[in-house]
Motif scaffolding. Sequence first.
Motif, mmCIF file in Angstrom:
data_model
loop_
_atom_site.group_PDB
_atom_site.id
_atom_site.type_symbol
_atom_site.label_atom_id
_atom_site.label_comp_id
_atom_site.label_asym_id
_atom_site.label_seq_id
_atom_site.Cartn_x
_atom_site.Cartn_y
_atom_site.Cartn_z
ATOM 1 N N ALA A 82 0.828 -1.206 0.000
ATOM 2 C CA ALA A 82 0.000 0.000 0.000
ATOM 3 C C ALA A 82 0.866 1.262 0.000
ATOM 4 O O ALA A 82 0.485 2.292 -0.576
ATOM 5 N N GLU A 83 2.055 1.188 0.611
ATOM 6 C CA GLU A 83 2.969 2.342 0.585
ATOM 7 C C GLU A 83 3.490 2.586 -0.837
ATOM 8 O O GLU A 83 3.746 3.721 -1.231
ATOM 9 N N LEU B 26 2.911 6.270 -5.682
ATOM 10 C CA LEU B 26 2.376 6.486 -7.028
ATOM 11 C C LEU B 26 1.341 7.619 -7.052
ATOM 12 O O LEU B 26 1.340 8.475 -7.927
ATOM 13 N N VAL B 27 0.467 7.616 -6.054
ATOM 14 C CA VAL B 27 -0.663 8.546 -6.084
ATOM 15 C C VAL B 27 -0.290 9.947 -5.568
ATOM 16 O O VAL B 27 -0.937 10.928 -5.930
ATOM 17 N N GLU C 228 4.580 13.926 -14.781
ATOM 18 C CA GLU C 228 4.212 14.655 -16.011
ATOM 19 C C GLU C 228 2.926 14.100 -16.581
ATOM 20 O O GLU C 228 2.126 14.820 -17.173
ATOM 21 N N GLU C 229 2.720 12.780 -16.431
ATOM 22 C CA GLU C 229 1.500 12.168 -16.955
ATOM 23 C C GLU C 229 0.354 12.453 -15.992
ATOM 24 O O GLU C 229 0.444 12.129 -14.805
ATOM 25 N N LEU D 287 -6.947 4.152 -7.113
ATOM 26 C CA LEU D 287 -5.677 3.867 -6.433
ATOM 27 C C LEU D 287 -5.843 3.987 -4.913
ATOM 28 O O LEU D 287 -5.281 3.189 -4.151
ATOM 29 N N MET D 288 -6.634 4.976 -4.468
ATOM 30 C CA MET D 288 -6.895 5.109 -3.019
ATOM 31 C C MET D 288 -7.551 3.837 -2.505
ATOM 32 O O MET D 288 -7.201 3.322 -1.444
#
Length: 211
Positions: A48-49, A54-55, A60-61, A71-72
Amino acid sequence: MATRGRFITLEGIEGAGKSSVARALLQHLQATGQAVIASREPGGTPMAERIRELVLTRSEEPLPAGGELLLMFAARAVHVSNLLEPALARGDWVLCDRFTDATLAYQGGGRGVPLDDILSLTRFAHPGLSPDLTLLLDVPPAIGLQRARGRGENGDRFEDETVAFFDRVRAVYLQLAHAQPQRWCVIDATAPLQRVLEQAKAAVQALQGTP
Ligand code: Z5A
């Protein structure tokens, strides 16, 4: 069979003081002899970390609101299954810096995702799991953001958001607290930290006294 532990969450906008209060509550509960763990969302387990990274990291994307939302919940499903549920089942109390109410406030209030859509994901990701107590550390964004930015760190994707975004987040938090006063304890987090801590401890002690 062990008595199930209690699940306490801390919510509020950035810089409200959640981490400071969570640290103090952890020490307080440990001093009373209570088995307790502290965790956070997004994150809390190694996998989860990785999703947290990632989130929260600027990239840039672009990350669309739907991707951010999923994602959460991906991080949450892992966290619930691998850390929260086992801890509660063995009788530990859990202090968690943010949980699903943050999704309602940030992705719902902040990004404009319909709250009903978020609630259906909630039923899918953690059916039957809801906090026993949620401490809402309430501050106006001008104060929270000043505190958070005062730390001089580079910050994350959310720190680029406007005051209007955080006003919407705060409004949803207050709306949720108003709708379920038996679960929520709203604390004026503009007060000195010591005063905030006293109120947080009193709310936790009240929970210790209930069956
Ligand atoms: N997010 C989301 O969008 N959807 C979700 O479902 C979830 C999360 C779970 C990461 O959260 C981001 O993820 C978050 C929402 C989003 N982004 N934002 N915003 P996080 O919890 O890891 O990050 P954060 O909210 O940015 O935490 P923070 O900035 O560390 O704030 P805090 O933990 O509430 O505050 P603190 O670190 O305890 O205190 C900040 C400073 O203020 C510090 O210097 C303290 O000493 C000081 N402080 C604290 N309390 C006081 C008082 N009462 N008076 C004076 N000074 C104080």
